[in-house]
Design a protein around this motif. Sequence first.
Motif, PDB file in Angstrom:
ATOM      1  N   GLU A 102       4.236  76.809  82.603  1.00 14.97           N
ATOM      2  CA  GLU A 102       4.147  76.848  84.057  1.00 14.97           C
ATOM      3  C   GLU A 102       2.935  77.666  84.498  1.00 14.97           C
ATOM      4  N   LEU A 105      -0.204  75.649  83.893  1.00 13.67           N
ATOM      5  CA  LEU A 105      -0.340  74.615  84.912  1.00 13.67           C
ATOM      6  C   LEU A 105      -0.855  75.211  86.224  1.00 13.67           C
ATOM      7  N   LYS A 106      -0.286  76.333  86.604  1.00 16.38           N
ATOM      8  CA  LYS A 106      -0.656  76.972  87.876  1.00 16.38           C
ATOM      9  C   LYS A 106      -2.097  77.468  87.859  1.00 16.38           C
ATOM     10  N   LYS A 108      -4.502  76.343  85.880  1.00 14.94           N
ATOM     11  CA  LYS A 108      -5.406  75.295  85.394  1.00 14.94           C
ATOM     12  C   LYS A 108      -6.022  75.629  84.026  1.00 14.94           C
ATOM     13  N   LYS A 110      -6.593  74.713  80.426  1.00 14.22           N
ATOM     14  CA  LYS A 110      -6.660  73.352  79.901  1.00 14.22           C
ATOM     15  C   LYS A 110      -6.255  73.220  78.438  1.00 14.22           C
ATOM     16  N   TYR A 155       4.505  68.616  79.345  1.00 16.24           N
ATOM     17  CA  TYR A 155       3.447  69.297  80.106  1.00 16.24           C
ATOM     18  C   TYR A 155       2.050  68.784  79.770  1.00 16.24           C
ATOM     19  N   SER A 156       1.891  68.172  78.608  1.00 16.00           N
ATOM     20  CA  SER A 156       0.584  67.618  78.261  1.00 16.00           C
ATOM     21  C   SER A 156       0.190  66.482  79.208  1.00 16.00           C
ATOM     22  N   LYS A 157       1.159  65.932  79.912  1.00 16.96           N
ATOM     23  CA  LYS A 157       0.874  64.851  80.861  1.00 16.96           C
ATOM     24  C   LYS A 157       0.256  65.392  82.150  1.00 16.96           C
ATOM     25  N   TYR A 158       0.213  66.730  82.291  1.00 13.82           N
ATOM     26  CA  TYR A 158      -0.358  67.363  83.471  1.00 13.82           C
ATOM     27  C   TYR A 158      -1.753  67.914  83.192  1.00 13.82           C
ATOM     28  N   ASN A 159      -2.503  67.190  82.379  1.00  9.71           N
ATOM     29  CA  ASN A 159      -3.903  67.528  82.113  1.00  9.71           C
ATOM     30  C   ASN A 159      -4.063  68.848  81.354  1.00  9.71           C
ATOM     31  N   ILE A 160      -3.131  69.132  80.457  1.00  7.88           N
ATOM     32  CA  ILE A 160      -3.266  70.269  79.533  1.00  7.88           C
ATOM     33  C   ILE A 160      -3.323  69.696  78.127  1.00  7.88           C
TER      34      ILE A 160
END
Length: 309
Positions: A102, A105-106, A108, A110, A155-160
């Motif tokens: 989290e 994600l917050k 950014k 990568k 979470y890898s689907k959120y550009n990480i």
Amino acid sequence: MSDFLVTGSAGFIGSALARKLVSDGHNVVSIDNLSTGFRKSIPEGVDFIEGDCQDESIIKKLNSYKFDAIFHIAGQSSGEISYEYPIYDLQSNTQSTLLLLEYALKTKCKKFIYASTMSVYGEQPDIPVVEEVSASPKSFYAVGKLASEYYLEIYSKYNIDIVALRLFNAYGPGQNMENLKQGMISIFLSQAISNKHILVKGSPERYRDFVFIDDIINSFTIFIGANKPGYQCYNVSTGVRTTVHDLVQKILAYLPYEVTIKYSDPTPGDQFGIYGDSSKIQKEMGWTHQTNLDDGLKKMIEWYQSTIL
């Protein structure tokens, strides 16, 4: 120069990784609760935050930082202890991962590199295990680690860009020799040198795949500059099958005195045997182990003896 978060820098793998990153000129921040690690193990130059990675108030202390990558190493790492404290095990190994994801994600961030474990496989046939087999965890520890892997994949689907490294049995200089519930080689070696007696919990025919600490650290650092989008999972293993009996004999061969051996019942959730196929990480990243067990044991024994003289 990059900025990295390395959780668990007071522990065996975390301290070695942080030391390598600092020596390479990077900035390193770390969180560790000092439950099994040692403050003296935290490398000089690391910006240290004492606390639990599963504590939201501790994670909030990272809000002033911007990281190029997060290396999540910290966590309860004993299958045996996971049966004694299952709630803490879940919080330490899974809740911590979710909070850090989290945070990534917050902010950014990568890149996220996670220390998973061969324990997620459970019992497998007596052949080198590959990443594609169905995981079948036997311990609470393994369940928590596997749950973390599922969170990582989502979470890898959120550009990480996320990598889970399934570490096989790590050993080497710097391991916690006081913790007799985690680390097969460190447990046997500590008993042999301190007590001239080794208590083996489980069959001598059990087998493992032992990976030297320098090779473990290399498996993390090779991903710093790698472009591996999405979620990736790799075995970090040697592919060498070593029985408990053979390991004990190797240890005894390096010691100049007689050591007695006693076998007892296995610990709950202990895998009988596991060794890994590392061809995926070899093919995609060029990683392969550089230190064999005989050389690694010699280095570890020399280091341990030097610390107790």
